[in-house]
Motif scaffolding. Sequence first.
Motif, mmCIF file in Angstrom:
data_model
loop_
_atom_site.group_PDB
_atom_site.id
_atom_site.type_symbol
_atom_site.label_atom_id
_atom_site.label_comp_id
_atom_site.label_asym_id
_atom_site.label_seq_id
_atom_site.Cartn_x
_atom_site.Cartn_y
_atom_site.Cartn_z
ATOM 1 N N MET A 188 76.172 -3.322 61.740
ATOM 2 C CA MET A 188 76.655 -3.374 63.128
ATOM 3 C C MET A 188 76.864 -4.813 63.596
ATOM 4 O O MET A 188 76.023 -5.682 63.362
ATOM 5 C CB MET A 188 75.621 -2.670 64.010
ATOM 6 C CG MET A 188 75.936 -2.635 65.450
ATOM 7 S SD MET A 188 74.824 -1.478 66.284
ATOM 8 C CE MET A 188 73.381 -2.470 66.507
ATOM 9 N N ASP A 189 77.977 -5.045 64.257
ATOM 10 C CA ASP A 189 78.266 -6.328 64.895
ATOM 11 C C ASP A 189 77.173 -6.586 65.944
ATOM 12 O O ASP A 189 76.848 -5.688 66.722
ATOM 13 C CB ASP A 189 79.652 -6.179 65.569
ATOM 14 C CG ASP A 189 80.146 -7.445 66.242
ATOM 15 O OD1 ASP A 189 79.309 -8.190 66.804
ATOM 16 O OD2 ASP A 189 81.366 -7.671 66.221
ATOM 17 N N PRO A 190 76.588 -7.800 65.970
ATOM 18 C CA PRO A 190 75.518 -8.058 66.952
ATOM 19 C C PRO A 190 75.984 -7.854 68.406
ATOM 20 O O PRO A 190 75.174 -7.568 69.292
ATOM 21 C CB PRO A 190 75.133 -9.523 66.719
ATOM 22 C CG PRO A 190 75.868 -9.980 65.512
ATOM 23 C CD PRO A 190 76.845 -8.940 65.090
ATOM 24 N N TYR A 224 79.588 -4.489 73.749
ATOM 25 C CA TYR A 224 80.947 -3.929 73.761
ATOM 26 C C TYR A 224 80.936 -2.473 74.238
ATOM 27 O O TYR A 224 81.807 -2.055 74.995
ATOM 28 C CB TYR A 224 81.586 -3.995 72.367
ATOM 29 C CG TYR A 224 81.632 -5.382 71.783
ATOM 30 C CD1 TYR A 224 81.873 -6.489 72.589
ATOM 31 C CD2 TYR A 224 81.432 -5.602 70.413
ATOM 32 C CE1 TYR A 224 81.908 -7.774 72.058
ATOM 33 C CE2 TYR A 224 81.467 -6.881 69.879
ATOM 34 C CZ TYR A 224 81.702 -7.958 70.699
ATOM 35 O OH TYR A 224 81.723 -9.225 70.170
ATOM 36 N N VAL A 225 79.945 -1.738 73.767
ATOM 37 C CA VAL A 225 79.883 -0.328 74.185
ATOM 38 C C VAL A 225 79.527 -0.239 75.683
ATOM 39 O O VAL A 225 80.028 0.634 76.399
ATOM 40 C CB VAL A 225 78.926 0.496 73.295
ATOM 41 C CG1 VAL A 225 78.804 1.943 73.790
ATOM 42 C CG2 VAL A 225 79.427 0.494 71.841
ATOM 43 N N ALA A 226 78.722 -1.196 76.165
ATOM 44 C CA ALA A 226 78.430 -1.228 77.612
ATOM 45 C C ALA A 226 79.721 -1.484 78.395
ATOM 46 O O ALA A 226 79.955 -0.881 79.453
ATOM 47 C CB ALA A 226 77.395 -2.303 77.918
ATOM 48 N N GLY A 259 82.954 12.689 74.465
ATOM 49 C CA GLY A 259 83.259 11.504 73.658
ATOM 50 C C GLY A 259 82.711 11.590 72.246
ATOM 51 O O GLY A 259 83.376 11.197 71.278
ATOM 52 N N THR A 260 81.494 12.121 72.106
ATOM 53 C CA THR A 260 80.910 12.182 70.767
ATOM 54 C C THR A 260 81.624 13.228 69.907
ATOM 55 O O THR A 260 81.758 13.060 68.699
ATOM 56 C CB THR A 260 79.397 12.500 70.808
ATOM 57 O OG1 THR A 260 79.197 13.684 71.584
ATOM 58 C CG2 THR A 260 78.587 11.362 71.384
ATOM 59 N N ARG A 261 82.069 14.306 70.540
ATOM 60 C CA ARG A 261 82.822 15.321 69.773
ATOM 61 C C ARG A 261 84.149 14.739 69.292
ATOM 62 O O ARG A 261 84.594 15.017 68.182
ATOM 63 C CB ARG A 261 83.038 16.596 70.607
ATOM 64 C CG ARG A 261 81.775 17.416 70.641
ATOM 65 C CD ARG A 261 81.825 18.610 71.546
ATOM 66 N NE ARG A 261 80.494 19.190 71.602
ATOM 67 C CZ ARG A 261 80.022 20.098 70.744
ATOM 68 N NH1 ARG A 261 80.776 20.558 69.779
ATOM 69 N NH2 ARG A 261 78.783 20.534 70.848
#
Length: 233
Positions: free
Chosen positions: A121-123, A128-130, A200-202
Amino acid sequence: MIVELIRYDVPEDRRPAFEESLAAELRRSADCADYELLRAGDGHCLLRVKWVTDAGPAWTFAEEHITSRARYTSTRVAGQGGSVPTLYEWAGGAEAFERLTEVFYGHVKRDEVVGPLFAHMDPGHPRYVAMWLSEVFGGPDRYSRERGGYAHMLAQHLGKAITERQRRRWVSLLMDAADEVGLPSDPEFRAAFAGYIEWGTRLALSNSQPDATPVQQAPVPRWGWGVAPPYVP
Ligand code: HEM
């Protein structure tokens, strides 16, 4: 969505008949998503029509009373009706989502089911997801402007072959993290939040399969309260 503003100057004695037939005409139009007629103090009227077709139909009505008309495209600067806060504001803004993803990915990395997917995973990933979540829930469009938007997010999931077990674990760790960092726990917020995460997860799961053919370009989705707006005691 095309929004058209049409100015009408209708003599006072003709207004009731004009308004009645205008409303009937707009109700009949399959291309019209929404409309509103506003009257100014000097008697002139402004009709706002939302057309469903991108080009907008060649609709016209009572042309002899039209003094100007112009077409506009909608922008992201729009209210949600009244003073309803966005989910982003309700959650506590960017800082709340940063706290959430920091804690969440800490758990993800140590998890035996999803951890291996995030081994490289990129640190910057939690941040980014936030940014992504903030934009989805009505905050600033930073992910679109600074991080490549939908296309970049999609590329990160392609070929990962996420399993249903991994998806479920991801969801469950995120919900635990939401409790841990104290995201609002009211039913309305959590229902809307969980709704997006489930959706989103689906999508992430199906887009990550080897035979997937996902849409390549799309705007970052925007998620609102749905049918349960914030509870007002
Ligand atoms: C609502 C659901 C999800 C959202 C909003 C989401 C969001 C994102 C975003 C925005 C990125 C790209 C970050 C960047 O800009 O670099 C990303 C990458 C990634 N996502 Fe998701 N994701 C979701 C679901 C999942 C699920 C269910 C899994 C797996 C169980 C997953 C696994 C990954 C992985 C492995 C990456 C690449 C991480 C890296 O190596 O840096 N995602 N996700």
